[in-house]
Write a protein that holds these residues in place. Sequence first.
Motif, short mmCIF file in Angstrom:
data_model
loop_
_atom_site.label_atom_id
_atom_site.label_comp_id
_atom_site.label_asym_id
_atom_site.label_seq_id
_atom_site.Cartn_x
_atom_site.Cartn_y
_atom_site.Cartn_z
N GLU B 70 5.06 6.56 -11.62
CA GLU B 70 4.72 5.14 -11.53
C GLU B 70 5.66 4.40 -10.60
N PHE B 136 0.39 -5.30 1.72
CA PHE B 136 -0.74 -5.28 0.78
C PHE B 136 -1.64 -6.51 0.90
N ILE B 137 -1.26 -7.48 1.74
CA ILE B 137 -2.19 -8.59 1.96
C ILE B 137 -2.68 -8.63 3.41
N ILE B 138 -2.46 -7.54 4.13
CA ILE B 138 -3.05 -7.43 5.47
C ILE B 138 -3.81 -6.10 5.54
N ARG B 177 -3.14 4.11 -0.02
CA ARG B 177 -2.67 2.72 -0.19
C ARG B 177 -2.57 2.37 -1.67
N GLU B 178 -3.50 2.90 -2.44
CA GLU B 178 -3.47 2.67 -3.88
C GLU B 178 -2.18 3.22 -4.48
N ILE B 181 0.67 1.01 -3.65
CA ILE B 181 0.65 -0.18 -4.52
C ILE B 181 1.25 0.17 -5.87
N ARG B 182 0.90 1.34 -6.36
CA ARG B 182 1.45 1.74 -7.66
C ARG B 182 2.98 1.82 -7.60
N TRP B 185 4.92 -2.07 -5.81
CA TRP B 185 4.38 -3.43 -5.94
C TRP B 185 5.44 -4.48 -6.25
N ARG B 186 6.25 -4.22 -7.27
CA ARG B 186 7.20 -5.25 -7.73
C ARG B 186 8.41 -4.60 -8.35
#
Lengths: 411, 259
Positions: B70, B136-138, B177-178, B181-182, B185-186
């Motif tokens: 993760e 992740f926003i482009i 990309r997924e 993101i996993r 992300w943060r």
Amino acid sequence: MFLMRFTERAYVNYTEEDVRNSPNEAVRLTFSNSNFDPQEGHYLYNMYLDEYEYSEEVGFDGLMLNEHHNTPTCLGATMNLEAAILARNTKNTKIVLLGNPLPIFDNPIRLAEELAEIDMISGGRLVSGFVRGTGVESLATNTNPLHNRARFEEAHDLVIKTWTTPGPFRWEGDHYHFRVVNPFQVPMQKPHPPVWIPGTGSPETLVWCAERNYPYIFLETDPQGTQDMKAIYAEAARENGYEPGPENFGYLVRIHVQDTDEKAYDVGKGYMVGNIGVGRIPLPRDYASPVGYGSRSDDPRFLRLREQIRSDPFRVGGLDGAQYDSILDSKRWIIGSPDTVISQLREVLSFMRPGILAVWTNDGSISHEDTMRCLELMGQEVLPALREIGEELELTDPFQKEGVQPGLTAL
Amino acid sequence: MANFTEETISVAGGNLQVYKGGSGDPLLVLHGAGGNAGPRRYAQALAEKFTVYLPSHPGYGKSDRPGWVETMQDLACFYTWYQEQEGLENVRAIGFSMGGWLAAEMLSMTGHAFSRVMLVGAAGIKPVDGEITDIFIINPGQIRDLAYHDPGQVPEWDEMFGSAPTPEQTDQAESDREMAIRLTWRPYMHNPRLPAKLGRVSVPTHIVWGENDNLVPVECADLYQQALAGSQVTVLPNCGHSPQIEKPDDFVQTALAFL
């Protein structure tokens, strides 16, 4: 039939050029809030609340609110605040929240508390809907889109348990962790406020709702495709031991009425800058539906439905991508004089058979004056006619349903 | 040209896709957030001197996606597991972008992973003045535009980007990309505790950056150098985020001089 009134409470004091000049030419998420004027906001919030209060006066059964983030298209960024005001200032209507976007809340207990307060202040008039939120809601709140559905389901379970199980208890889930769940305020309605779920037909959500006997409110979906969506719901309902009826389904439609067809046609154009924003520029895909947000299910029924949703002529960019006249021709928006609107709605209701009708009376640049006249005509002519049609077509709503009321299935 | 093979091995209960080629001491190459581009020209050149291992991270390419991977720390755990199993401890390594962050996390966990490490345009440390671009926003086209300083100098441009991607390639890119993101992300693309933990590192490290990196600011080279005692920095002029693709000859020269 349950009749509730809706608007997204748009802010339209900006130009297409403002949107074009923003990052990724997007009206949501990254459209700078320097384009927002709080003085105008002061006027609009109070105007929109006035219109909702008047909606009770003209006879609506419910006042429906929603919530979006980082966007001028919906001023309801924290709809629970508006709901709390309406809970105090109205007397009889249900306050229907469709809905709180569960995944973006890091603290669903706080949400459970807010909703319990609204329910008590209103005297038990809250309908508490929940949604996953669009991709923009996830991005605006930095919620990982990959976990959206898992967080939706876990937060839902936590809120319902918080409302129905005496505390204190502990919650150690995958996404939420609380050592002492014991908010002192609990809802007035028992076992809990009804839960209705709005959406555009995600098959997984339809099944999830059917398993819980939660009414599903179709948001402007294609009527033909909606039949397939209802079939998915019905199949799951039967597997869970009940036959769903109109009380399990709702339908949201933009319905605008004025004294004449001509006037309504002109005024109705104001919708065009509503939920897609001034300039009608489609959102970047990575905003609306980030990678990982959607489902990867390979269930053939779901794939077929997804294909059907894709082939909806208005699907690309939603209804908002289409031209005004073609939307009206398809009767996806119902705009006209009271007689016109009533006769078109009879057709729509016969085919869709919803027990709950969400009436999206105005949006975008439709003026306060035109909105108030629309609401007045709704009350005088349209709502009474719809009630008759509802009885004639036996469109039972959740509150009329004998026995188990859909929406009240505690865990 | 070295002959690369593609193999699938079982690691930690799942399949791992690995490109392997060349001869000599092992060199582990860790790809970035965008996925495994396979043995490109730079890898072919390095394979003249080393046995190059180029795995697709769990969740990328044809590698399985274990539920427990993760975070970047989970990924580092996976790779130390892989190293122990395959006898690839104390090897040379290069990490690109997110793969550089991965290498740094591994360095912070064990002294046994690597003998020498090169970090290239590495994510993992938060810039002070700038920001790591939010990929992740482009969209993928926008990311590519930012990644390369001068597409005209990218020798493999036509081969890599000359034709529209096939549906399979698009699906793979989305799946990759997924996974990014996993993992990232943060906090986005960095670990606030990483610089402090890099204080334990004693193996030689070399930090390489494109001077015109528009994804991970070049100031991060200095931040890595401050965190990694004794590290060297090379900044390649007129070069974007991926020196190994944009200036493969200069990159390989720098790599061979260090490794």
